[in-house]
Design a protein around this motif. Structure first.
Motif, PDB file in Angstrom:
ATOM      1  N   TYR B  35       1.019  -1.219   0.317  1.00 42.08           N
ATOM      2  CA  TYR B  35      -0.128   0.068  -0.272  1.00 42.08           C
ATOM      3  C   TYR B  35       1.110   0.966  -0.347  1.00 42.08           C
ATOM      4  O   TYR B  35       2.220   1.209   1.028  1.00 42.08           O
ATOM      5  N   GLN B  37       0.511   5.625   1.101  1.00 37.25           N
ATOM      6  CA  GLN B  37       0.332   6.599   1.897  1.00 37.25           C
ATOM      7  C   GLN B  37       0.836   7.767   1.424  1.00 37.25           C
ATOM      8  O   GLN B  37       2.074   7.980   2.156  1.00 37.25           O
ATOM      9  N   SER B  42      -4.871   8.194   2.639  1.00 37.33           N
ATOM     10  CA  SER B  42      -5.193   7.339   3.453  1.00 37.33           C
ATOM     11  C   SER B  42      -4.061   6.579   2.324  1.00 37.33           C
ATOM     12  O   SER B  42      -4.156   6.683   2.049  1.00 37.33           O
ATOM     13  N   LEU B  43      -4.598   5.146   2.805  1.00 47.30           N
ATOM     14  CA  LEU B  43      -3.248   4.071   2.383  1.00 47.30           C
ATOM     15  C   LEU B  43      -4.306   3.727   0.484  1.00 47.30           C
ATOM     16  O   LEU B  43      -5.869   3.991   0.530  1.00 47.30           O
TER      17      LEU B  43
END
Lengths: 114, 113
Positions: B35, B37, B42-43
Motif C-alpha cells: 500500500y 500513503q 489514507s492508504l
C-alpha cells in the motif's frame, strides 16, 4: 468505487470521555476493520468483523470495543478515553477474501485526548 | 505472534536512482499486499502478490514475493519526486478461517530533486 466513510476527521476529547468513531461502507462488504496508526509503529489492528454482529479482537483491543449491528456500519468505542489513545484511526473494508481482495480504507479519524 | 518488519524505515534518495524496500514476515502466508500513503491521506492499494515467485510491476515500481524466504521486495527504478510517500506491506493470515491483514511499520520514502 467503494466508499468507506468515517464520520469525523478530527476529534478532541477529554480523558475519561466516551468516544464513538463511526465507519460506513457502501459496497456490501462482509469484512470490516479498525486500525490505529502511530508514527514508527505502522498500522495495528484493533478489532475486525467478518459479518454482522460478529467481531474478533485484533492485536491491541484493550481499551476498545466495537459494534456491528448492520452490515454497512462498524463502530469503534472508547469507553473511557485516555491520553495514550491519541492516534489516527483508520477503518477499512473488503469482501470475504478469495484471491486478491484488497482493503479499502477510509480517510481516517485523528483523535486527540487531552 | 506474527511480525512484519520493513526496512529501511526512512529512505531519502535522489531522483533517477534505484532502491529496494524489504518486507520480512514471520509466519506462513502466500498473500502479501503493498500500500501507499501520501501525507495526510489514507492508504491506497498498490500490489497484491498471491503466490511464491509472484512479480507485479506498475510504472517505476516492481514488487516480488518469495514465500519460502518470507520476504517481499518493492523495487523503485529511476525514482521521481511523485513517488515520495510512505509504503506499507501487509500480510494476510488466517484467524479461524477469517483472514486478517497485519501491516509492517512502513517505509517513508523521500525523493530529492
Amino acid at each position: 468505487d467503494v466508499k468507506v466513510t468515517q464520520s469525523s476527521r478530527y476529534l478532541v476529547k477529554r480523558t475519561g470521555e466516551k468516544v464513538f468513531l463511526e465507519c460506513v461502507q457502501d459496497m456490501d462488504h462482509e469484512n470490516m476493520f479498525w486500525y490505529r496508526q502511530d508514527p514508527g509503529l505502522g498500522l495495528r489492528l484493533i478489532y475486525f468483523s467478518y459479518d454482522v454482529k460478529m467481531k474478533e479482537k485484533g492485536d491491541i483491543p484493550e481499551g476498545y470495543s466495537v459494534s456491528r449491528e448492520k452490515k454497512e456500519r462498524f463502530s469503534l468505542i472508547l469507553e473511557s478515553a485516555s491520553t495514550n489513545q491519541t492516534s489516527m484511526y483508520l477503518c477499512a473494508s473488503r469482501t470475504q477474501p478469495s484471491g486478491a481482495n484488497v482493503l479499502t480504507f477510509g480517510a481516517g479519524s485523528r483523535l486527540t485526548v487531552l | 505472534e506474527l511480525k512484519v518488519e520493513q526496512n529501511p524505515l526512512f529512505l531519502s534518495m535522489q531522483e533517477g536512482k534505484n532502491y529496494t524496500i524489504y518486507c520480512n514476515y514471520s509466519t506462513t502466508s502466500d498473500r502479501l499486499y503493498w500500500y501507499r500513503q501520501d501525507p495526510g491521506k489514507s492508504l491506497e492499494s498498490l500490489f497484491v502478490l498471491l503466490s511464491n515467485g509472484a512479480v507485479k510491476q506498475e510504472g517505476r515500481l516492481m514488487a516480488s514475493l518469495d514465500t519460502k524466504a518470507r520476504l517481499s521486495t518493492l523495487h523503485i527504478t529511476a525514482a521521481v519526486h511523485d513517488l515520495s510517500a510512505t509504503y506499507f506491506c501487509a500480510v494476510d493470515t488466517s484467524n479461524f478461517g477469517n483472514e486478517k491483514l497485519t501491516f509492517g511499520t512502513g517505509t517513508r520514502l523521500t525523493i530529492i530533486p
